[in-house]
Design a protein around this motif. Structure first.
Motif, PDB file in Angstrom:
ATOM      1  N   GLY A  12       0.444  -1.336  -0.297  1.00 53.21           N
ATOM      2  CA  GLY A  12       0.208   0.261   0.057  1.00 53.21           C
ATOM      3  C   GLY A  12       0.927   1.028  -0.458  1.00 53.21           C
ATOM      4  O   GLY A  12       2.216   1.347   0.715  1.00 53.21           O
ATOM      5  N   SER A  14       1.306   4.023   1.837  1.00 57.10           N
ATOM      6  CA  SER A  14       1.361   4.783   2.912  1.00 57.10           C
ATOM      7  C   SER A  14       2.176   3.658   3.520  1.00 57.10           C
ATOM      8  O   SER A  14       3.436   4.611   3.819  1.00 57.10           O
ATOM      9  N   VAL A  17       6.271   4.630   1.453  1.00 50.58           N
ATOM     10  CA  VAL A  17       6.228   5.806   0.887  1.00 50.58           C
ATOM     11  C   VAL A  17       7.171   6.287   2.804  1.00 50.58           C
ATOM     12  O   VAL A  17       8.009   6.304   2.640  1.00 50.58           O
ATOM     13  N   GLY A 121      -4.650   9.403   2.978  1.00 51.78           N
ATOM     14  CA  GLY A 121      -5.980   9.619   2.333  1.00 51.78           C
ATOM     15  C   GLY A 121      -6.702   8.760   2.321  1.00 51.78           C
ATOM     16  O   GLY A 121      -7.990   9.546   3.454  1.00 51.78           O
ATOM     17  N   ILE A 150      -0.401  14.321   1.886  1.00 54.04           N
ATOM     18  CA  ILE A 150       0.689  13.771   0.898  1.00 54.04           C
ATOM     19  C   ILE A 150       0.363  14.546  -0.517  1.00 54.04           C
ATOM     20  O   ILE A 150       0.676  15.253  -1.267  1.00 54.04           O
ATOM     21  N   ARG A 207      -7.633  -2.868  -4.989  1.00 52.24           N
ATOM     22  CA  ARG A 207      -8.363  -2.645  -3.947  1.00 52.24           C
ATOM     23  C   ARG A 207      -9.875  -2.142  -4.566  1.00 52.24           C
ATOM     24  O   ARG A 207      -9.253  -1.627  -6.176  1.00 52.24           O
ATOM     25  N   VAL A 209     -11.216   0.664  -4.717  1.00 56.28           N
ATOM     26  CA  VAL A 209     -10.913   2.809  -5.364  1.00 56.28           C
ATOM     27  C   VAL A 209     -10.201   2.208  -6.262  1.00 56.28           C
ATOM     28  O   VAL A 209     -10.580   3.345  -6.878  1.00 56.28           O
TER      29      VAL A 209
HETATM   30  O1  GMT Z   1      -4.144   3.568  -2.378  1.00 57.72           O
HETATM   31  C1  GMT Z   1      -4.249   2.726  -1.415  1.00 57.72           C
HETATM   32  O2  GMT Z   1      -5.251   2.274  -1.722  1.00 57.72           O
HETATM   33  C2  GMT Z   1      -3.016   2.767  -0.263  1.00 57.72           C
HETATM   34  C3  GMT Z   1      -3.180   3.296   0.441  1.00 57.72           C
HETATM   35  C4  GMT Z   1      -2.809   3.689   1.859  1.00 57.72           C
HETATM   36  O3  GMT Z   1      -2.427   4.506   2.304  1.00 57.72           O
HETATM   37  O4  GMT Z   1      -1.482   2.675   1.718  1.00 57.72           O
HETATM   38  O5  GMT Z   1      -2.523   5.170  -0.699  1.00 57.72           O
HETATM   39  C5  GMT Z   1      -2.722   6.480   0.122  1.00 57.72           C
HETATM   40  O6  GMT Z   1      -1.173   6.807   0.357  1.00 57.72           O
HETATM   41  C6  GMT Z   1      -0.517   6.656  -1.323  1.00 57.72           C
HETATM   42  C7  GMT Z   1       1.354   7.670   0.031  1.00 57.72           C
HETATM   43  O7  GMT Z   1       0.664   8.337  -0.009  1.00 57.72           O
HETATM   44  C8  GMT Z   1      -1.416   7.659  -2.338  1.00 57.72           C
HETATM   45  O8  GMT Z   1      -0.219   8.022  -3.342  1.00 57.72           O
HETATM   46  C9  GMT Z   1      -2.394   6.835  -2.252  1.00 57.72           C
HETATM   47  O9  GMT Z   1      -3.218   8.221  -3.633  1.00 57.72           O
HETATM   48  C10 GMT Z   1      -3.161   7.009  -1.586  1.00 57.72           C
HETATM   49  N1  GMT Z   1      -4.638   6.462  -1.921  1.00 57.72           N
HETATM   50  C11 GMT Z   1      -5.352   7.394  -1.811  1.00 57.72           C
HETATM   51  O10 GMT Z   1      -6.052   8.062  -1.375  1.00 57.72           O
HETATM   52  C12 GMT Z   1      -6.994   5.838  -2.421  1.00 57.72           C
END
Ligand code: GMT
Length: 375
Positions: A12, A14, A17, A121, A150, A207, A209
């Protein structure tokens, strides 16, 4: 600095990152302690200055729901004392910022342990807006020593939905531009496609989304216009329905489901175009990783994506669910080799200029210093 980082360690954005940030911070001489229930999946190589502390939750017949957040808080406090941490940095508000708040309180009589919360997010747009989670999420955001989001879009949504008045910094997602580059992937392409075929790629946790079925629909239209292959990287709840749709459309020979991959930088560069038709993306890290590899994305104009992709310049933006427009954009750019490569070069240049680790990681360091300088 000595920094404790907590994230969801599984597949995922987050977690990616948080892990890449820890690696970058360790390379810059900081001591990084990951505190989570398992080793973050991108932490594949041993590296100096990085430590991992596993949170174990004791099960007991009385516990219908074993209290992970309490075990995490105890571990955070213990690691902070034993390793003399300067601060905690938690990624994803629920439950990590609540555990950090508890850890800070546990140590308050003996030492200061500030914590930074980074919002990614779905912790805000989905989970935090569930009424049962909203009050505690708002409280832990208000109580954090610093909060970052972010994208500007996520900051505005958080301020509005949670009626929060405290400042929230925007620190964009980043990519290591030395690692993510087209040359790194040159040899792997022949495994998936002939010279005359275009390669489309999708990278996600599958997922709902992410709208993976739209990926298949778009690809189906593209391959009717030109020889093409689709490479899907990742796994998750919608993989089976995507596989079913691929079989139903008789595309099995043209579509590769690779599952979860550790070294995506070695794969992205084999592609000509990325598909990211998500319902929501607060930023869209996968598209940024593609851009660094000169792979522009056809994406949806949702959340923070317009802050990342300039429509028609570094990629394409379309409404959610509009697979016809997305397929038309894909066919248009894939039919024009010179324009495709130029867009890829612009995408990488933009990734380097605005979202390179060397540009973004110092923003986190400055945030930490700001927090630590407060008495
Ligand atoms: O997109 C996901 O389902 C995973 C999610 C996470 O929190 O692990 O991603 C979110 O965080 C990422 C890193 O900061 C962003 O690049 C994604 O856009 C964000 N996903 C959403 O907002 C759906």
């Amino acid at each position: 600095m000595k920094i404790g980082i907590t994230c969801y360690p599984t597949y995922g954005g987050s977690g990616v990152v948080a892990t890449e940030l820890g690696i970058e911070l360790a390379t810059r001489g900081h001591e990084v302690h990951f505190i989570s229930y398992s080793q973050p999946f991108r932490l594949t190589e041993p590296q100096a200055n990085i430590y991992f502390h596993e949170v174990t939750v004791t099960d007991y017949p009385l516990f219908q729901y074993p209290p992970y957040d309490l075990a995490l808080a105890s571990k955070m406090a213990g690691v902070a004392e034993n390793y003399d941490l300067d601060l905690l940095h938690v990624h994803y508000a629920i439950p990590h910022s609540v555990s950090a708040l508890l850890a800070r309180q546990m140590l308050a009589k003996r030492r200061r342990l500030p914590f930074v919360t980074t919002l990614h997010g779905t912790d805000i747009t989905l989970v935090g807006l569930d009424r049962s989670y909203l009050p505690i999420t708002r409280f832990s955001i208000e109580e954090s020593d610093a909060v970052s989001a972010i994208s500007r879009d996520l900051r505005e949504k958080t301020l509005a939905a949670f009626e929060i008045e405290r400042p929230i910094d925007v620190i964009y997602n980043f990519v290591n531009c030395d690692l993510y580059r087209r040359e790194a992937a040159a040899g792997a392409r022949a495994q998936y496609a002939r010279e005359d075929e275009r390669v489309l790629v999708h990278l996600s946790n599958f997922r709902p989304v992410k709208r993976v079925l739209d990926v298949v629909e778009i690809f189906d239209r593209v391959r009717q216009a030109m020889p093409a292959k689709l490479v899907l990287i990742g796994d998750g709840p919608d993989r089976s329905s995507a596989e079913y749709l691929v079989r139903r459309k008789k595309l099995a020979e043209k579509v590769y489901f690779l599952g979860k991959k550790d070294h995506v930088h070695e794969l992205l560069g084999i592609a000509d175009l990325m598909l990211m038709p998500s319902e929501m993306e607060s930023f869209g890290l996968a598209a940024l990783e593609g851009m660094a590899c000169e792979v522009p994305a056809v994406a949806t104009a949702v959340g923070g994506v317009p802050e990342l992709i300039e429509d028609g310049v570094t990629g394409f933006l379309a409404p959610v669910g509009d697979v016809g427009t997305m397929a038309a954009c894909a066919v248009e750019i894939l039919s024009d080799e010179a324009r495709l490569r130029e867009m890829g070069r612009r995408a990488r240049a933009d990734a380097q200029a605005r979202f390179c680790a060397s540009h973004i990681v110092p923003q986190y360091e400055a945030l930490y210093e700001r927090v630590l300088s407060r008495s």
